[in-house]
Design an enzyme around this catalytic site. Structure first.
Site, PDB file in Angstrom:
ATOM      1  N   SER A 104      -5.315   5.858  -3.538  1.00  0.00           N
ATOM      2  CA  SER A 104      -4.832   4.511  -3.207  1.00  0.00           C
ATOM      3  C   SER A 104      -3.865   4.045  -4.277  1.00  0.00           C
ATOM      4  O   SER A 104      -3.900   4.532  -5.406  1.00  0.00           O
ATOM      5  CB  SER A 104      -6.007   3.544  -3.152  1.00  0.00           C
ATOM      6  OG  SER A 104      -6.494   3.315  -4.467  1.00  0.00           O
ATOM      7  N   ASP A 105      -3.033   3.083  -3.939  1.00  0.00           N
ATOM      8  CA  ASP A 105      -2.322   2.378  -4.998  1.00  0.00           C
ATOM      9  C   ASP A 105      -3.359   1.496  -5.704  1.00  0.00           C
ATOM     10  O   ASP A 105      -4.442   1.231  -5.191  1.00  0.00           O
ATOM     11  CB  ASP A 105      -1.141   1.567  -4.454  1.00  0.00           C
ATOM     12  CG  ASP A 105      -0.116   1.293  -5.567  1.00  0.00           C
ATOM     13  OD1 ASP A 105      -0.480   1.434  -6.747  1.00  0.00           O
ATOM     14  OD2 ASP A 105       1.032   0.926  -5.261  1.00  0.00           O
TER      15      ASP A 105
END
Ligand code: BGC
Length: 702
Positions: A255-256
């Site tokens: 994920s960011d």
């Protein structure tokens, strides 16, 4: 051969062993997985950083140390150790290279692979095993605050440069390509929903990611924004259908950071494997969901396998002996930073002066005995954004320092804050250089806490910079302007008033030296614009930095301007040198017809017509005059940079696989090469008047 018995998995032995085949890696990853408890498995799927103390540390010095994920002491599994980029390694005191947009302007994938190699060595020498500096979001609009982190506006060009970076980096550590996908607005990045047709997604916004996957990239980072309604970390279509399904991506999806995941279960189901940098959704919460039977453990196993595979794969990679503290920002990497900065500088204008008969650049020491350097950015370090991509180099050579170190003339300086004093200096000099443009105050990654960065609020220079240019150019006609910044700058209000203009981007820690190399002529400029410089904002696609919802279409950049018939200030692919080049004798094989699986071989003679050595970029564009669907007038499909001595000529050959001329047919959900006539254009930029043209006929598939 390393054996997994009861003892901890022997990572050291992996390094010494012969490289494992993908099947052997798979076997080992499965064996390891079979020995893990559910909690241990989920431990692989999230960052190890404690939420509170970690946040404080990151606020004080972001990514100063590697950010770990999935350390398992019982089984001896090393963490994924994350460092950010793209203009170098964010950790400690590393080499600050020019930003990616500058590197895009080199149009030199071999050089970019060398940058990747240097970055990989610095990452590993400082304890990281994963470099997340492969940012390939297209520059859809120059106002995007993170323009500097990508390579440009064109999917083919961006994909080629990024794949080269991946190649270099992955000789040493994992590379992570980001932000998947359609992430090109900062201010509303955590919420904006980008709507686009399947065709625009496939043809415009995904090909460069695909190129990195084909290159074997270890990791993909999901974007913050939504695509067609679903957050990217929870976007089944993007992650499962396209990336892991159709493209066969075997690596991991992370994920960011911080705001990247909204719903853990949806993310897992959609295909997210690793939550960074904290365990907010994939930690205890996920474990409980699995225990309650709400989420199948098989999904967890699949994610963990993907992570273990890459950890095992990269435990075997490397070049022992190269990972030493003195490799970091050492002489070799500094020299490389200077070479890249030099090759990134784009000479946009260099007209003959009325009184000299010759162009202003390179400065001739017989004529320029006193050089005036003026401007806000002449004497400050200006390496780009201060968000997650901020590199902390041991020093930065400013333009003024670089010029002073190289000059064989007197160099006077004025910051340009008071026009009268700048004019007084300009009048005393034989030539003047004005250094203006953007800094991290004008563009950068949007940070809510503390609030900073974001999209640009204007595409032109500040009013005071424009006034300064006009006034100085009036009082001294031998005035050159150097622009700094991460993307296109509108220059219409003053462009005609100066005889020479260069784009230097954010040129990294050696930027001042590189600029001096070009301005004093020890090297000729060879950079080419990786994005069109428009004349007016109205020629660009709609952009709203605060949009909750926005539509991305098939056209932006040079494709849009050409379709609408707007002349740019400077075309895509454009850049002058101190010599001139000509392309001639275009050859195309096969000459007439070929099938959709065929490959066209284009060859052309490039000649350096002048007396200065230099480098030119041969660019090949393809047009679709007979297409039944709407397509760009032409688009880049191949390029090659060639270095030529004075008067030297060389034949260059480029290959064009016809399948890359396909469009995405939404009805059939398939790539389609239409039979018919195609145009092939060879030139030195997208609007080169001397473009050479040929046609080939593509036959119906049999
Ligand atoms: C950025 C990413 C970056 C991550 C970790 C995020 O805020 O959007 O590009 O890789 O932080 O530093």
């Amino acid at each position: 051969m390393p054996r997994i018995g009861r003892a901890p998995f022997d990572w050291g032995a992996l390094r010494a062993a012969r490289p494992l085949s993908p099947e052997e890696i798979e076997e080992r990853a499965k064996e390891l997985l079979s020995r893990m408890t559910l909690r241990e498995k989920i431990g692989q799927m999230c960052g190890d950083t404690p939420l509170l103390t970690g946040t404080v540390e990151m606020l004080l010095a972001y990514n100063y140390r590697p950010i770990p994920a999935g350390r398992n002491r019982r089984l001896g599994i090393p963490p994924l150790s994350f460092t950010d980029g793209p203009r170098g390694v964010v950790m400690y005191r590393s080499t600050c290279f020019p930003v990616s947009m500058a590197r895009g302007a080199t149009w030199d994938p071999e050089l970019e692979a060398r940058v990747g190699d240097a970055i990989g060595v610095e990452a590993r020498s400082q304890g990281a095993n994963c470099y997340a500096g492969v940012c390939v979001n297209l520059l859809r609009h120059p106002a995007w605050g993170r323009a500097q982190e990508t390579y440009g506006e064109d999917p083919y060009h961006v994909g080629t440069m990024a794949a080269a970076l991946v190649r270099g980096v992955q000789r040493h550590v994992m590379a992570c390509v980001k932000h998947f996908a359609a992430n090109s607005i900062e201010n509303s990045r955590f919420r904006v929903n980008v709507r686009l047709t399947e065709r625009a997604l496939r043809e415009v916004y995904l090909p460069h990611f695909r190129r990195c996957v084909d290159e074997g990239v270890a990791a993909v980072m999901s974007a913050y924004n939504r695509v067609n309604g679903a957050y990217c970390a929870e976007n089944r279509h993007l992650l499962r259908d396209v990336l892991k399904g159709e493209w066969g991506f075997a690596g991991l999806v992370m994920s960011d950071f911080f705001y990247g995941v909204h719903d853990g279960r949806a993310a897992l189901e959609a295909g997210l494997d690793l939550e960074m940098p904290f365990a907010m959704h994939f930690g205890r919460r996920l474990e409980e969901m699995v225990r309650r039977g709400e989420v199948p453990e098989a999904l967890v196993d699949e994610a963990v396998l993907r992570i273990l595979r890459q950890k095992i794969r990269f435990a075997q990679v490397g070049e022992p002996g190269r990972y030493r503290p003195d490799a970091v920002a050492g002489p070799e990497h500094r020299a490389l930073a200077r070479e890249v900065a030099r090759k990134a500088i784009v000479l946009l204008k260099n007209e003959p002066l009325a009184d000299w008969g010759d162009p202003l650049l390179p400065f001739d020491p017989r004529r320029v005995r006193r050089l005036g350097v003026i401007g806000r950015l002449a004497a400050i370090p200006n390496t780009g954004d201060t968000g997650s991509s901020k590199v902390r180099p041991p020093y930065v050579v400013t333009p003024l320092e670089g010029l002073r170190a190289a000059a064989r003339c007197e160099v006077l300086y004025d910051p340009g804050s008071r026009i009268r004093s700048a004019l007084a200096l300009a009048r005393r000099c034989d030539a003047v250089l004005i250094v203006v443009g953007l800094t991290h105050h004008d563009e950068g990654e949007y940070m809510p806490f503390p609030r900073k960065g974001g999209d640009r609020t204007r595409l032109a220079l500040r009013d005071e910079d424009e006034e300064l240019i006009r006034a100085v150019a009036q009082s001294n006609p031998h005035t050159a302007v150097v622009l700094m910044g991460g993307g296109p700058i509108l220059c219409e209000r003053w462009r005609e008033e100066v005889p020479a203009l260069l784009m230097a981007w954010y040129p990294g820690m050696e930027g001042g030296h590189a600029l001096a190399d070009i301005l004093f002529g020890s090297s000729a400029p060879s950079g080419k614009l990786p994005c069109v410089f428009p004349r007016a904002e109205e020629h660009l696609p709609f952009f709203d930095p605060y949009a909750d919802e926005i539509e991305y279409g098939l056209f932006h950049g040079y494709r849009l301007l050409e379709k609408e018939g707007h002349r740019p200030a400077f075309p895509f692919g454009f850049g002058l040198s101190y010599t001139t080049f000509a392309c001639s004798q275009m050859g195309v094989e096969p000459e007439r017809a070929l099938g959709p699986e065929g490959v066209v071989r284009v060859s052309v003679q490039v000649r350096n017509e002048g007396l200065h050595p230099g480098e030119e970029v041969v660019q090949v564009y393809v047009g679709y005059p007979e297409s039944r669907v709407e397509r760009p007038v032409k688009e880049l499909k191949a390029f090659r940079k060639v270095a030529l001595a004075p008067k030297e000529a060389r034949r260059v050959e480029l290959l064009l696989p016809v399948r890359e001329w396909a469009y995405y047919d939404e009805a059939r959900r398939a790539w389609t090469v239409e039979p018919g006539r195609y145009e092939i254009w060879v030139g030195r930029h997208a609007l080169d008047e001397a473009m050479l043209r040929a046609e080939v006929q593509v036959l119906q598939a049999r």
